[in-house]
Write a protein that holds these residues in place. Structure first.
Motif, PDB file in Angstrom:
ATOM      1  N   ASP A  87      49.756  37.710  31.655  1.00  0.00           N
ATOM      2  CA  ASP A  87      48.342  37.625  31.279  1.00  0.00           C
ATOM      3  C   ASP A  87      47.423  37.548  32.495  1.00  0.00           C
ATOM      4  OD1 ASP A  87      49.079  37.599  28.555  1.00  0.00           O
ATOM      5  OD2 ASP A  87      49.391  35.429  28.621  1.00  0.00           O
ATOM      6  N   GLY A  88      47.797  38.249  33.551  1.00  0.00           N
ATOM      7  CA  GLY A  88      46.966  38.310  34.743  1.00  0.00           C
ATOM      8  C   GLY A  88      47.113  37.131  35.687  1.00  0.00           C
ATOM      9  N   ILE A  89      47.901  36.128  35.309  1.00  0.00           N
ATOM     10  CA  ILE A  89      48.060  34.928  36.129  1.00  0.00           C
ATOM     11  C   ILE A  89      49.480  34.860  36.685  1.00  0.00           C
ATOM     12  CG2 ILE A  89      47.982  32.406  36.174  1.00  0.00           C
ATOM     13  CD1 ILE A  89      46.070  32.538  33.798  1.00  0.00           C
ATOM     14  N   ALA A  90      49.595  34.758  38.000  1.00  0.00           N
ATOM     15  CA  ALA A  90      50.883  34.503  38.629  1.00  0.00           C
ATOM     16  C   ALA A  90      51.002  32.998  38.863  1.00  0.00           C
ATOM     17  CB  ALA A  90      51.002  35.256  39.950  1.00  0.00           C
ATOM     18  N   SER A  95      50.324  44.556  39.695  1.00  0.00           N
ATOM     19  CA  SER A  95      49.199  45.271  39.109  1.00  0.00           C
ATOM     20  C   SER A  95      48.522  44.372  38.081  1.00  0.00           C
ATOM     21  CB  SER A  95      49.697  46.555  38.438  1.00  0.00           C
ATOM     22  OG  SER A  95      48.647  47.212  37.770  1.00  0.00           O
ATOM     23  N   GLY A  96      47.227  44.191  38.218  1.00  0.00           N
ATOM     24  CA  GLY A  96      46.500  43.384  37.255  1.00  0.00           C
ATOM     25  C   GLY A  96      46.455  41.905  37.571  1.00  0.00           C
ATOM     26  N   LEU A  97      46.815  41.512  38.775  1.00  0.00           N
ATOM     27  CA  LEU A  97      46.731  40.106  39.155  1.00  0.00           C
ATOM     28  C   LEU A  97      45.267  39.664  39.183  1.00  0.00           C
ATOM     29  CD1 LEU A  97      48.208  37.538  40.255  1.00  0.00           C
ATOM     30  CD2 LEU A  97      47.658  38.405  42.544  1.00  0.00           C
ATOM     31  N   ARG A  98      44.966  38.565  38.481  1.00  0.00           N
ATOM     32  CA  ARG A  98      43.579  38.078  38.419  1.00  0.00           C
ATOM     33  C   ARG A  98      43.443  36.627  38.868  1.00  0.00           C
ATOM     34  NH1 ARG A  98      40.548  40.084  33.102  1.00  0.00           N
ATOM     35  NH2 ARG A  98      38.789  39.508  34.450  1.00  0.00           N
ATOM     36  N   ALA A  99      44.550  35.914  39.005  1.00  0.00           N
ATOM     37  CA  ALA A  99      44.523  34.550  39.540  1.00  0.00           C
ATOM     38  C   ALA A  99      45.947  34.143  39.868  1.00  0.00           C
ATOM     39  CB  ALA A  99      43.907  33.576  38.548  1.00  0.00           C
ATOM     40  N   LEU A 100      46.068  33.216  40.817  1.00  0.00           N
ATOM     41  CA  LEU A 100      47.367  32.671  41.208  1.00  0.00           C
ATOM     42  C   LEU A 100      47.294  31.160  41.152  1.00  0.00           C
ATOM     43  CD1 LEU A 100      50.209  32.599  42.534  1.00  0.00           C
ATOM     44  CD2 LEU A 100      49.050  32.868  44.749  1.00  0.00           C
ATOM     45  N   LEU A 101      48.317  30.545  40.562  1.00  0.00           N
ATOM     46  CA  LEU A 101      48.462  29.098  40.541  1.00  0.00           C
ATOM     47  C   LEU A 101      49.691  28.734  41.358  1.00  0.00           C
ATOM     48  CD1 LEU A 101      47.866  26.229  39.485  1.00  0.00           C
ATOM     49  CD2 LEU A 101      49.178  26.819  37.425  1.00  0.00           C
ATOM     50  N   ILE A 102      49.529  27.812  42.317  1.00  0.00           N
ATOM     51  CA  ILE A 102      50.637  27.319  43.131  1.00  0.00           C
ATOM     52  C   ILE A 102      50.837  25.841  42.821  1.00  0.00           C
ATOM     53  CG2 ILE A 102      51.531  26.959  45.463  1.00  0.00           C
ATOM     54  CD1 ILE A 102      49.748  29.228  46.427  1.00  0.00           C
ATOM     55  N   GLY A 149      21.173  40.041  27.909  1.00  0.00           N
ATOM     56  CA  GLY A 149      21.279  39.891  26.465  1.00  0.00           C
ATOM     57  C   GLY A 149      21.552  38.470  26.013  1.00  0.00           C
ATOM     58  N   ARG A 150      21.568  37.531  26.966  1.00  0.00           N
ATOM     59  CA  ARG A 150      21.795  36.110  26.655  1.00  0.00           C
ATOM     60  C   ARG A 150      23.089  35.899  25.863  1.00  0.00           C
ATOM     61  NH1 ARG A 150      17.096  33.179  27.657  1.00  0.00           N
ATOM     62  NH2 ARG A 150      15.212  34.454  27.955  1.00  0.00           N
ATOM     63  N   ARG A 151      24.154  36.501  26.371  1.00  0.00           N
ATOM     64  CA  ARG A 151      25.460  36.322  25.748  1.00  0.00           C
ATOM     65  C   ARG A 151      26.502  36.074  26.837  1.00  0.00           C
ATOM     66  NH1 ARG A 151      28.461  40.810  26.848  1.00  0.00           N
ATOM     67  NH2 ARG A 151      27.349  42.785  27.209  1.00  0.00           N
ATOM     68  N   GLU A 152      27.680  35.666  26.441  1.00  0.00           N
ATOM     69  CA  GLU A 152      28.760  35.446  27.394  1.00  0.00           C
ATOM     70  C   GLU A 152      29.348  36.793  27.829  1.00  0.00           C
ATOM     71  OE1 GLU A 152      30.051  32.633  28.825  1.00  0.00           O
ATOM     72  OE2 GLU A 152      28.286  31.661  27.968  1.00  0.00           O
ATOM     73  N   PRO A 153      29.596  36.974  29.128  1.00  0.00           N
ATOM     74  CA  PRO A 153      30.194  38.237  29.571  1.00  0.00           C
ATOM     75  C   PRO A 153      31.686  38.285  29.249  1.00  0.00           C
ATOM     76  CG  PRO A 153      29.950  36.750  31.427  1.00  0.00           C
ATOM     77  CD  PRO A 153      29.307  36.063  30.246  1.00  0.00           C
ATOM     78  N   HIS A 154      32.197  39.488  29.118  1.00  0.00           N
ATOM     79  CA  HIS A 154      33.622  39.711  28.888  1.00  0.00           C
ATOM     80  C   HIS A 154      34.137  40.623  29.996  1.00  0.00           C
ATOM     81  CE1 HIS A 154      33.427  37.730  25.002  1.00  0.00           C
ATOM     82  NE2 HIS A 154      32.341  38.434  24.743  1.00  0.00           N
ATOM     83  N   TYR A 155      34.621  40.006  31.045  1.00  0.00           N
ATOM     84  CA  TYR A 155      35.047  40.760  32.228  1.00  0.00           C
ATOM     85  C   TYR A 155      36.454  41.325  32.042  1.00  0.00           C
ATOM     86  CZ  TYR A 155      31.062  38.556  34.550  1.00  0.00           C
ATOM     87  OH  TYR A 155      29.804  38.132  34.908  1.00  0.00           O
ATOM     88  N   GLN A 156      36.649  42.494  32.609  1.00  0.00           N
ATOM     89  CA  GLN A 156      37.947  43.171  32.543  1.00  0.00           C
ATOM     90  C   GLN A 156      38.669  43.210  33.895  1.00  0.00           C
ATOM     91  OE1 GLN A 156      39.158  44.211  29.522  1.00  0.00           O
ATOM     92  NE2 GLN A 156      37.307  43.188  28.772  1.00  0.00           N
ATOM     93  N   GLY A 157      38.022  42.672  34.916  1.00  0.00           N
ATOM     94  CA  GLY A 157      38.641  42.648  36.243  1.00  0.00           C
ATOM     95  C   GLY A 157      38.601  43.989  36.947  1.00  0.00           C
TER      96      GLY A 157
END
Length: 283
Positions: free
Chosen positions: A32-35, A67-74, A274-282
């Protein structure tokens, strides 16, 4: 340095998701994009040895190639994040063997740190119990560091008659100032979690029982953000100490040009308007 804290390792246990696999003394999961990279020598309080240095180097390579890495937790398994180098291994070596062993370990570990620093995704580091010696190197690579209550921080090299590795002599003067860095080196100063936060080594302190959930929640929030903008941000921040203001302003212009053309920038601006929450795709 030792600690009696028994805080749980942060984040989910390494599993069998996409990109997962066994590494020496290191757990690795990518989903899910998280290592998630987890130090996994709990019986030694995650003391660094050659196997762990190899595992971290290979984990850093996997992150760089994912491919698709969006965050890393160590994080670290067991009662401590890392007590630094494995003194038991060093004690068994002859003087000649010890010198070669430490140089080889440092080369492997430093390659891992350089790759983590170069990632185009934000890094969260969750620490607990004890963080000492070379173990601090992973903390320096992170953009956000969460420390469990009761965590202790120290260098400890002087007590062993050694200098230092893991980037401490480069990062600490920049993070805490040269005099405080000297105190950590020469006075064998040990910091509490709250002192580490005050000095700028960690972002914030959380209850020990919450470190797992909180660090994962932070990683998930970052993974849902504008990944390419985050990449530019972390490189600008990491490089700021080595550039003149003129050069850094030029780097900011180039980064702004690149991010302005992304789909996430279009989404963020549209959501704000538009005063809404964004939905980012990275992307």
């Amino acid at each position: 340095m030792a600690s009696n804290a028994e805080s749980p390792a942060a984040g989910p246990p390494p599993g069998t998701g996409p990109g997962s696999g066994d590494l020496p003394a290191v757990g690795f999961e990518f989903a899910d994009g998280i290592a998630h990279v987890r130090l996994d020598r709990p019986d030694t309080r995650n003391a660094l040895d050659t196997a762990m240095a190899v595992g971290l180097r290979d984990a850093a390579r996997r992150c760089a190639e994912a491919s698709g890495l969006r965050a890393l937790l160590i994080s670290g398994a067991g009662p401590a994040f890392s007590v630094g180098g494995d003194i038991g291994v060093f004690a068994e070596a002859t003087d000649h063997e010890r010198a070669a062993l430490l140089r080889g370990m440092a080369a492997l570990y430093h390659e891992a740190l350089r790759r983590f620093l170069d990632l185009d995704a934000p890094i969260v580091c969750a620490v607990h119990g004890a963080v000492a010696g070379g173990g601090l190197g992973l903390l320096y690579c992170a953009d956000l560091v969460l420390a469990a209550e009761g965590t202790r921080f120290a260098l400890g090299y002087g007590a062993l008659g050694l200098s230092s590795d893991g980037g401490s002599s480069w990062f600490l003067p920049r993070m805490v100032g040269p005099k405080r860095a000297a105190e950590l080196y020469f006075e064998q100063r040990m910091l509490t979690a709250h002192e580490a936060a005050e000095w700028g080594l960690v972002s914030r302190v959380v209850p020990a029982e919450a470190i797992r959930e909180e660090s994962l929640a932070v990683a998930r929030r970052l993974a849902a953000g504008p990944t390419r903008a985050y990449a530019e941000m972390r490189h600008l921040l990491n490089d700021s100490g080595d550039r003149s203001l003129t050069d850094h302003l030029a780097a900011e212009e180039r980064a702004m040009f690149r991010t302005a053309a992304t789909a996430d920038a279009a989404e963020g601006i549209a959501a704000f308007a538009g005063r809404r929450e964004p939905h980012y795709q990275g992307r």
